[in-house]
Design an enzyme around this catalytic site. Structure first.
Site, PDB file in Angstrom:
ATOM      1  N   HIS A 174      11.166 -10.968 -21.107  1.00 40.53           N
ATOM      2  CA  HIS A 174      11.820 -10.967 -22.420  1.00 40.53           C
ATOM      3  C   HIS A 174      11.850 -12.387 -23.007  1.00 40.53           C
ATOM      4  O   HIS A 174      11.367 -12.621 -24.123  1.00 40.53           O
ATOM      5  CB  HIS A 174      13.236 -10.415 -22.282  1.00 40.53           C
ATOM      6  N   GLU A 175      12.413 -13.319 -22.241  1.00 38.09           N
ATOM      7  CA  GLU A 175      12.516 -14.693 -22.761  1.00 38.09           C
ATOM      8  C   GLU A 175      11.126 -15.280 -22.977  1.00 38.09           C
ATOM      9  O   GLU A 175      10.908 -16.031 -23.932  1.00 38.09           O
ATOM     10  CB  GLU A 175      13.345 -15.567 -21.820  1.00 38.09           C
ATOM     11  N   HIS A 191       9.938 -14.376 -26.377  1.00 37.03           N
ATOM     12  CA  HIS A 191      10.508 -15.260 -27.406  1.00 37.03           C
ATOM     13  C   HIS A 191       9.742 -16.582 -27.450  1.00 37.03           C
ATOM     14  O   HIS A 191       9.387 -17.092 -28.515  1.00 37.03           O
ATOM     15  CB  HIS A 191      11.966 -15.596 -27.061  1.00 37.03           C
ATOM     16  N   GLU A 210      13.242 -11.034 -31.951  1.00 33.24           N
ATOM     17  CA  GLU A 210      13.571 -10.055 -30.923  1.00 33.24           C
ATOM     18  C   GLU A 210      12.450  -9.030 -30.770  1.00 33.24           C
ATOM     19  O   GLU A 210      12.222  -8.505 -29.679  1.00 33.24           O
ATOM     20  CB  GLU A 210      14.896  -9.383 -31.294  1.00 33.24           C
TER      21      GLU A 210
HETATM   22 ZN    ZN Z   1      16.141 -11.786 -26.986  1.00 32.56          ZN
END
Ligand code: ZN
Length: 499
Positions: A264-265, A268, A294
């Site tokens: 997830h990170e 980003h 996001e």
């Molecule tokens: Zn996030």
């Protein structure tokens, strides 16, 4: 014009140095500052924030921006520069309306509120945090009234995190989501779950760290333009495309959570690292459209990471790091990483019930800012809504209203961006499939970098040139809708749970 532009660039550089220092402190505070040293850091951040604020609101800077906008040559500047000047002017006008003392008070209060939230969460005691939360509500409301007097307070907050989004649009999108997800969840809930205990065990932190590093690399994170550290809640923090940092959080008794947090990170970070070099030193490297942001992290985490084919090329490798997985088939692993069950904690929730956690927070924020509900009543409201939407009730506030950090620093209007990210992803997946072909095949062939390249080309390289809504329209050629993501959920979970 040339002189003015030079002066403008000088100003921006000065401001960006201040922001750099502030980010550095924030990184430090969230990853390693000892509790005794915290108060001094708060003072330092407050000082640099107010210095930056003074620069951005100085008469001289305002005059400069205004005259740049008026110049005939303005229209001849490249788009990135035009946008940069326009955004600076907008921010100038907004900031100019905020009294200095108020701003300083708010920054200080927000730091203390974050600390109080941590303590309250640890002690499972909402009363420690409640007065701070009320203050943050009041401060933020006041701030919006200062900065965006023409907008309704909550719409102004939503717009601040995802420009172009208002509650009318979100009501429509979330309405579509709720109508599709609630019955899907109910159908899934009737199914029996396989044994999950085989995924428990002992997973040494250093191995989880190494494995996280491997995953970052695999999806295309540039380690020469970032570092990975540790924090209570994983996050990404960028100093521009050349230094985008991520953190992860590790649990001793299971390894799957940390894997998905880092993917997830990483998503980003890959977005921020991917902004085209020509936009360096322009506002396009600052991507404050959080729904769009996001959408990228969740694309990697869910659309790619929770696809069985993502793991085909690397599953053997996972077994080398953690031998326990050698005893578990890829199919069982796939089932586990897509296990669906309504739970209390947003960050632990599956991708189907996730959006309902967000809808809960969205409805509470509307209750606060539209109906004037106060902090003292929010713990109960939270629990009631939890029961209504997910059918479960928290036994303490740590599993309820205290679970997330966002409200502790006054980030109201932030939560909806998470579910907007999901909705954007449905649209992007559709477009990607049309242009690159089947995602399953690409992943199974280990061609995830092709997907990253496509995302770079279509989205990342432009930074914040377009708002999330505009990016969707540009990439997909149609208006935003929740239908594609619902179709993705429907197809995937019908097969997975044999519905
Ligand atoms: Zn996030």
């Amino acid at each position: 014009m040339k002189d003015k532009l030079e002066k403008f660039n000088e100003y921006r550089e000065k401001i960006s140095f201040h922001k750099h220092v502030i980010t550095q402190f924030q990184w430090d505070m969230q990853t390693q500052t000892p509790s005794k040293g915290f108060a001094d850091k708060v003072e330092a951040v407050t000082y640099f924030s107010s210095q930056a604020f003074q620069l951005q609101t100085s008469e001289e800077y305002g005059k400069l921006l205004k005259s740049l906008l008026k110049e005939k040559e303005f229209e001849e500047l490249d788009e990135a520069m035009q946008i940069t000047i326009k955004r600076e002017w907008k921010e100038y006008e907004e900031n100019k309306r905020v009294p200095k003392e108020f701003y300083e008070e708010m920054v200080r209060a927000s730091a203390h509120s974050q600390k109080a939230w941590e303590e309250a969460k640890q002690k499972k005691d909402y009363s420690i945090f409640c007065p701070h939360l009320q203050k943050m509500i009041d401060y933020r409301k006041q701030l919006m009234e200062y900065t965006r007097p023409d907008m309704e307070v909550y719409d102004a907050m939503l717009d601040a995190f995802e420009e172009g989004m208002d509650s009318e649009t979100i009501d429509r999108l979330f309405g579509e989501l709720k109508a599709g997800l609630v019955p899907l969840l109910q159908r899934i809930a009737k199914k029996t779950e396989p044994d999950r205990s085989i995924f428990r065990g002992e997973f040494p932190k250093h191995l989880q760290q190494e494995w996280s590093g491997f995953l970052l690399d695999y999806i295309g994170y540039d380690k020469e333009a970032g570092v990975m550290s540790e924090s209570e809640h994983p996050f990404t923090m960028g100093f521009g495309p050349k230094d985008v940092r991520v953190t992860n959080h590790y649990r001793k008794d299971e390894a799957i959570n940390a894997m998905f947090s880092i993917i997830h990170e990483g998503g980003h970070a890959i977005f921020e690292q991917g902004v085209d070099e020509q936009y360096e030193k322009t506002a396009l490297t600052e991507i404050n459209f959080l729904g769009l942001h996001e959408s990228q992290s969740r694309f990697y985490e869910n659309i790619l990471g929770r696809n069985i084919n993502f793991w085909r090329p690397i599953y053997i490798k996972l077994g080398e790091y953690f031998p326990q997985f050698q005893q578990i088939s890829l199919e069982d692993f796939y089932r586990e990483i897509n296990h669906v069950a309504p739970g209390l904690i947003r960050i632990d929730s599956d991708e189907v019930s996730y959006s309902l956690h967000i809808i809960l927070r969205y409805e509470i924020e509307k209750a606060i800012f539209r109906n004037g509900v106060e902090a003292k009543d929010l713990s109960k409201l939270w629990n009631d809504k939890m029961e209504e939407l997910l059918g479960i009730r928290p036994e303490n506030d740590t599993d309820g209203i205290l679970q997330d950090t966002h409200w502790s620093d006054g980030s109201f209007g932030y939560f909806p961006t998470y579910a907007l990210g999901n909705i954007f992803d449905g649209m992007f997946l559709e477009a990607l499939t049309e242009e690159l072909g089947d995602v399953d095949t690409l992943l199974a062939d280990g061609r995830i970098r092709d997907i990253t390249d496509w995302l770079h080309e279509k989205i990342h390289k432009y930074g914040s040139l377009r708002t999330g809504k505009e990016v969707v329209e540009h990439v997909c050629g149609k208006e935003i809708s929740a239908k594609p993501i619902l179709k993705y959920f429907e197809d995937k979970y019908t097969k997975l749970y044999d519905l």
